[in-house]
Design a protein around this motif. Sequence first.
Motif, mmCIF file in Angstrom:
data_model
loop_
_atom_site.group_PDB
_atom_site.id
_atom_site.type_symbol
_atom_site.label_atom_id
_atom_site.label_comp_id
_atom_site.label_asym_id
_atom_site.label_seq_id
_atom_site.Cartn_x
_atom_site.Cartn_y
_atom_site.Cartn_z
ATOM 1 N N GLY A 131 8.753 10.742 -16.669
ATOM 2 C CA GLY A 131 8.413 10.482 -15.283
ATOM 3 C C GLY A 131 6.922 10.386 -15.029
ATOM 4 O O GLY A 131 6.096 10.881 -15.811
ATOM 5 N N SER A 132 6.615 9.730 -13.923
ATOM 6 C CA SER A 132 5.233 9.619 -13.446
ATOM 7 C C SER A 132 5.179 10.279 -12.069
ATOM 8 O O SER A 132 5.858 9.831 -11.149
ATOM 9 C CB SER A 132 4.813 8.155 -13.333
ATOM 10 N N ARG A 133 4.382 11.334 -11.974
ATOM 11 C CA ARG A 133 4.305 12.076 -10.709
ATOM 12 C C ARG A 133 3.196 11.493 -9.851
ATOM 13 O O ARG A 133 2.032 11.499 -10.250
ATOM 14 C CB ARG A 133 4.050 13.560 -10.956
ATOM 15 N N LEU A 134 3.574 11.007 -8.675
ATOM 16 C CA LEU A 134 2.615 10.411 -7.737
ATOM 17 C C LEU A 134 2.396 11.331 -6.551
ATOM 18 O O LEU A 134 3.363 11.780 -5.927
ATOM 19 C CB LEU A 134 3.125 9.057 -7.232
ATOM 20 N N PRO A 187 0.817 -1.197 0.000
ATOM 21 C CA PRO A 187 0.000 0.000 0.000
ATOM 22 C C PRO A 187 0.862 1.263 0.000
ATOM 23 O O PRO A 187 1.972 1.263 0.527
ATOM 24 C CB PRO A 187 -0.745 -0.115 1.333
ATOM 25 N N ALA A 188 0.359 2.326 -0.581
ATOM 26 C CA ALA A 188 1.127 3.566 -0.660
ATOM 27 C C ALA A 188 1.116 4.310 0.681
ATOM 28 O O ALA A 188 0.145 4.253 1.437
ATOM 29 C CB ALA A 188 0.565 4.473 -1.751
ATOM 30 N N LYS A 189 2.218 5.015 0.933
ATOM 31 C CA LYS A 189 2.343 5.873 2.106
ATOM 32 C C LYS A 189 2.531 7.315 1.641
ATOM 33 O O LYS A 189 2.910 7.560 0.484
ATOM 34 C CB LYS A 189 3.538 5.459 2.965
ATOM 35 N N LEU A 190 2.312 8.240 2.557
ATOM 36 C CA LEU A 190 2.458 9.657 2.214
ATOM 37 C C LEU A 190 3.856 9.955 1.658
ATOM 38 O O LEU A 190 4.009 10.732 0.703
ATOM 39 C CB LEU A 190 2.185 10.533 3.438
ATOM 40 N N GLU A 191 4.868 9.309 2.249
ATOM 41 C CA GLU A 191 6.249 9.587 1.845
ATOM 42 C C GLU A 191 6.613 9.015 0.479
ATOM 43 O O GLU A 191 7.723 9.235 -0.011
ATOM 44 C CB GLU A 191 7.239 9.054 2.891
ATOM 45 N N ASP A 192 5.675 8.305 -0.145
ATOM 46 C CA ASP A 192 5.923 7.800 -1.498
ATOM 47 C C ASP A 192 5.626 8.857 -2.557
ATOM 48 O O ASP A 192 5.872 8.619 -3.755
ATOM 49 C CB ASP A 192 5.071 6.561 -1.780
ATOM 50 N N SER A 193 5.106 9.984 -2.145
ATOM 51 C CA SER A 193 4.854 11.069 -3.097
ATOM 52 C C SER A 193 6.175 11.485 -3.728
ATOM 53 O O SER A 193 7.117 11.888 -3.029
ATOM 54 C CB SER A 193 4.213 12.270 -2.387
#
Lengths: 119, 112
Positions: free
Chosen positions: A113-116, A81-87
Amino acid sequence: EAGVAQSPRYKIIEKRQSVAFWCNPISGHATLYWYQQILGQGPKLLIQFQNNGVVDDSQLPKDRFSAERLKGVDSTLKIQPAKLEDSAVYLCASSGTGLAGVQDTGELFFGEGSRLTVL
Amino acid sequence: AQSVSQHNHHVILSEAASLELGCNYSYGGTVNLFWYVQYPGQHLQLLLKYFSGDPLVKGIKGFEAEFIKSKFSFNLRKPSVQWSDTAEYFCAVGDSSYKLIFGSGTRLLVRP
């Protein structure tokens, strides 16, 4: 010559959701890289493939990140699962001709690039 | 472990001014050195590289860099910058597997 293709360009998800990024390298390039670039920092290598084998994944957070390059061409990077710090911006790069006897110039060719954004 | 330091995070210059961006690296073996540039809205692209030979390397758009082994440095220079040089510049060090370690980047703003 077509460059490195990445999709999607932008993705916004909530924490704990999953996301996948796709990369198609320059035709014939044997080596593929995924980098993570957090705002204000330089790109950080997550994983390096040579054809369909992993060369280096020492910086990949394997509890949530996975990547594959099954046929030695395009690649997928998944976060679950994604976390905030993966932005961050997730950059794909490729290098090398993949042809026997032809020296790799060492130049990496990057996609846009892909901006998350993880909320 | 390899590391790359770029000491200037933001640089502002007027057109025609000279540019020098610092880059220092830490690595115990033979290194390959690179400067990449990212223009606004574009992808990272190679500016120049050093593998061996003449320590003064010339790249695209009038940029050059000098490898000084004793100082572990690979500084980027341009004698006269243009507004179009506004971009972010990254120094990187690589090993024989071409795995690159990047510095944190320097944002250059050139005022017309």
